[in-house]
Scaffold this motif. Structure first.
Motif, PDB file in Angstrom:
ATOM      1  N   VAL A  92       0.859  -1.179   0.000  1.00  0.00           N
ATOM      2  CA  VAL A  92       0.000   0.000   0.000  1.00  0.00           C
ATOM      3  C   VAL A  92       0.900   1.235   0.000  1.00  0.00           C
ATOM      4  O   VAL A  92       1.722   1.399   0.892  1.00  0.00           O
ATOM      5  CB  VAL A  92      -0.914   0.024   1.251  1.00  0.00           C
ATOM      6  CG1 VAL A  92      -1.717   1.319   1.292  1.00  0.00           C
ATOM      7  CG2 VAL A  92      -1.833  -1.187   1.270  1.00  0.00           C
ATOM      8  N   TYR A  93       0.733   2.088  -1.014  1.00  0.00           N
ATOM      9  CA  TYR A  93       1.515   3.312  -1.090  1.00  0.00           C
ATOM     10  C   TYR A  93       0.693   4.538  -0.702  1.00  0.00           C
ATOM     11  O   TYR A  93       1.236   5.602  -0.432  1.00  0.00           O
ATOM     12  CB  TYR A  93       2.072   3.514  -2.501  1.00  0.00           C
ATOM     13  CG  TYR A  93       3.097   2.480  -2.886  1.00  0.00           C
ATOM     14  CD1 TYR A  93       4.431   2.636  -2.549  1.00  0.00           C
ATOM     15  CD2 TYR A  93       2.715   1.337  -3.569  1.00  0.00           C
ATOM     16  CE1 TYR A  93       5.377   1.689  -2.892  1.00  0.00           C
ATOM     17  CE2 TYR A  93       3.649   0.382  -3.924  1.00  0.00           C
ATOM     18  CZ  TYR A  93       4.981   0.558  -3.589  1.00  0.00           C
ATOM     19  OH  TYR A  93       5.898  -0.391  -3.913  1.00  0.00           O
ATOM     20  N   LYS A  94      -0.640   4.370  -0.690  1.00  0.00           N
ATOM     21  CA  LYS A  94      -1.503   5.498  -0.397  1.00  0.00           C
ATOM     22  C   LYS A  94      -2.796   4.984   0.230  1.00  0.00           C
ATOM     23  O   LYS A  94      -3.395   4.019  -0.261  1.00  0.00           O
ATOM     24  CB  LYS A  94      -1.825   6.269  -1.681  1.00  0.00           C
ATOM     25  CG  LYS A  94      -2.700   7.492  -1.478  1.00  0.00           C
ATOM     26  CD  LYS A  94      -2.945   8.196  -2.812  1.00  0.00           C
ATOM     27  CE  LYS A  94      -3.837   9.429  -2.637  1.00  0.00           C
ATOM     28  NZ  LYS A  94      -4.101  10.092  -3.934  1.00  0.00           N
ATOM     29  N   PHE A  95      -3.214   5.613   1.338  1.00  0.00           N
ATOM     30  CA  PHE A  95      -4.477   5.244   1.963  1.00  0.00           C
ATOM     31  C   PHE A  95      -5.635   5.616   1.036  1.00  0.00           C
ATOM     32  O   PHE A  95      -5.607   6.653   0.367  1.00  0.00           O
ATOM     33  CB  PHE A  95      -4.635   5.925   3.317  1.00  0.00           C
ATOM     34  CG  PHE A  95      -3.686   5.410   4.361  1.00  0.00           C
ATOM     35  CD1 PHE A  95      -3.853   4.137   4.895  1.00  0.00           C
ATOM     36  CD2 PHE A  95      -2.624   6.181   4.807  1.00  0.00           C
ATOM     37  CE1 PHE A  95      -2.977   3.649   5.852  1.00  0.00           C
ATOM     38  CE2 PHE A  95      -1.742   5.699   5.764  1.00  0.00           C
ATOM     39  CZ  PHE A  95      -1.925   4.425   6.277  1.00  0.00           C
ATOM     40  N   GLY A  96      -6.642   4.769   1.027  1.00  0.00           N
ATOM     41  CA  GLY A  96      -7.778   4.991   0.148  1.00  0.00           C
ATOM     42  C   GLY A  96      -7.594   4.408  -1.231  1.00  0.00           C
ATOM     43  O   GLY A  96      -8.461   4.558  -2.092  1.00  0.00           O
ATOM     44  N   SER A  97      -6.480   3.740  -1.475  1.00  0.00           N
ATOM     45  CA  SER A  97      -6.179   3.168  -2.789  1.00  0.00           C
ATOM     46  C   SER A  97      -6.756   1.758  -2.912  1.00  0.00           C
ATOM     47  O   SER A  97      -7.126   1.125  -1.921  1.00  0.00           O
ATOM     48  CB  SER A  97      -4.665   3.108  -2.982  1.00  0.00           C
ATOM     49  OG  SER A  97      -4.103   2.199  -2.032  1.00  0.00           O
ATOM     50  N   PRO A  98      -6.832   1.232  -4.132  1.00  0.00           N
ATOM     51  CA  PRO A  98      -7.275  -0.157  -4.321  1.00  0.00           C
ATOM     52  C   PRO A  98      -6.381  -1.150  -3.586  1.00  0.00           C
ATOM     53  O   PRO A  98      -6.848  -2.187  -3.116  1.00  0.00           O
ATOM     54  CB  PRO A  98      -7.196  -0.352  -5.840  1.00  0.00           C
ATOM     55  CG  PRO A  98      -7.337   1.017  -6.408  1.00  0.00           C
ATOM     56  CD  PRO A  98      -6.648   1.924  -5.424  1.00  0.00           C
ATOM     57  N   GLU A  99      -5.089  -0.823  -3.480  1.00  0.00           N
ATOM     58  CA  GLU A  99      -4.163  -1.714  -2.778  1.00  0.00           C
ATOM     59  C   GLU A  99      -4.510  -1.814  -1.296  1.00  0.00           C
ATOM     60  O   GLU A  99      -4.413  -2.889  -0.692  1.00  0.00           O
ATOM     61  CB  GLU A  99      -2.716  -1.216  -2.947  1.00  0.00           C
ATOM     62  CG  GLU A  99      -2.166  -1.337  -4.357  1.00  0.00           C
ATOM     63  CD  GLU A  99      -2.725  -0.281  -5.290  1.00  0.00           C
ATOM     64  OE1 GLU A  99      -2.884  -0.569  -6.491  1.00  0.00           O
ATOM     65  OE2 GLU A  99      -3.022   0.846  -4.812  1.00  0.00           O
TER      66      GLU A  99
END
Length: 408
Positions: free
Chosen positions: A276-283
């Protein structure tokens, strides 16, 4: 019928705890203590035998604190705090939730320490604030330092609950201590229980349970092991067998012997290079590894993923937040920013290491994570030189990590 006249399981039932709940709880205790499942009946028998007896009393003292550990332990559900501590241990003094006040409360504290010298357990929550000669915190016309020395020197053992009691925690972090650029006066000069007592030549054994706040089941497990399973003998001495269960920092090896990363349910994503590189992302929605957004799991030793919190309902990473490493020493200063990767990590090494900086030699966010993991494994003594690390995971390569300075 009076409560004390009821049988042990009747007392549990009266508090809404079934026999099945209690035996399940004993199974949890075996896991926390590093025992085989076959020991669960022995723990159940020990606790049952202790109920209503005149075993070690306990007192709970407070230093510089937010009462977070008290809240954590007071809301443990199975068995509840009243069953485990009040009935079984006779908790004679607990500042925050005591029914008695003023002189009556202080009388209970000092009578317990005087009449049971060497045969009671002191649970200490909060930092030891040495600034202004201890006058930053005064209780009953005494400084907290005087009270800790007096009561602590008489206890059979001390359980330091929470990071503040272990090393000063939040209270000792910058700018509460003197540091360049932070000339704050007066400084709290906070420290942990074991450090302070050592400076006063007081040799009472200290069991350290760092975390913020402490997990209530860890506290109960230590009380069971120390008091009910013979860790403290009839003469009020900590046995050699019990002492061998603690690491060099006074932490129970069964609780602090493995990293969060070892047991993390997201470990598979880490191995696959899925981050996960960013909160709220698909990851994030897919439950990928949280290392790039600040997870300190590879360097933090606690069994949070196994024991979890709130009657095993969840824990930080499972709820979607990265581990901020609150089970580490000096975690507030070393781990900030909490949603960024480590700046420096000690891990018992002579010099701190910055895993992200080390990883830039070969590049890639995944490599930074692998480097951090490798440092943790190396510090734990579980790997040697090992095989060469993969320079970049396929997922990172496809998602542009190479554009941030990694290998092409």
């Amino acid at each position: 019928m009076a409560q004390k006249d009821l049988g042990f399981y009747d007392q549990l039932e009266a508090r809404g705890v079934t026999r099945r709940d209690f035996l399940k709880f004993c199974g949890t205790m075996t896991a926390i203590l590093g025992l085989s499942e076959g020991m669960a009946p022995a723990i159940a028998s020990a606790v049952e035998g202790a109920a209503g007896s005149s075993l070690f009393p306990a007192v709970w003292m407070d230093g510089g604190l937010c009462t977070g550990c008290t809240e954590s332990v007071a809301q443990v559900t199975k068995p509840d705090i009243a069953t485990i501590l009040l009935d079984i241990l006779s908790l004679n003094y607990m500042e925050t939730i005591s029914m008695s006040q003023g002189e009556h409360a202080e009388e209970a504290l000092h009578e317990t320490a005087t009449h049971n010298e060497g045969k009671f357990v002191l649970v200490y929550e909060g930092s030891v604030m040495t600034g202004l000669d201890g006058n930053l915190l005064r209780v009953a016309e005494k400084t907290s330092l005087e009270s800790l020395k007096e009561i602590g020197s008489k206890a059979a053992a001390i359980i330091a609950v929470g990071s503040c009691a272990v090393d000063g925690g939040w209270v000792r972090s910058v700018p509460s201590v003197k540091a360049d650029g932070y000339p704050q006066e007066p400084e709290a000069w906070a420290t942990g229980v074991s450090q302070y007592l050592a400076s006063q030549n007081i040799n009472t054994p200290v069991i350290n349970l760092p975390c913020c706040p402490v997990n209530p089941e860890w506290v109960v497990a230590m009380i069971i092991d120390a008091v009910m399973l013979g860790g403290i003998d009839a003469d009020g001495k900590v046995t050699a067998a019990f002492a061998s269960k603690l690491d060099e920092e006074g932490r129970p090896k069964s609780i602090y012997g493995q990293t969060i990363h070892d047991n993390c349910p997201r470990r598979g994503h880490f191995e696959n290079g899925e981050f996960v590189y960013k909160f709220g992302s698909p990851e994030e929605a897919a439950g990928y590894c949280l290392y790039p957004v600040g997870c300190k799991g590879p360097q933090t030793k606690t069994n949070c993923p196994v024991v979890r919190w709130n009657d095993k309902a969840s824990w930080c990473v499972e709820s979607g937040a990265p581990c901020i490493g609150c089970g580490n020493f000096n975690w507030v200063d070393e781990n900030a920013p909490f949603l960024g990767r480590f700046r420096n990590i000690g891990l018992g090494m002579k010099k701190p290491v910055n895993p992200a900086a080390a990883a830039t030699v070969v590049g890639g966010v995944a490599v930074a994570a692998l480097a951090a993991h490798g440092f943790g494994m190396k510090a734990a003594g579980r790997i040697g030189a090992g095989a060469p690390m993969e320079k970049m995971k396929d997922w990172d390569r496809k998602h542009g990590a190479s554009k941030k300075g990694g290998d092409k």
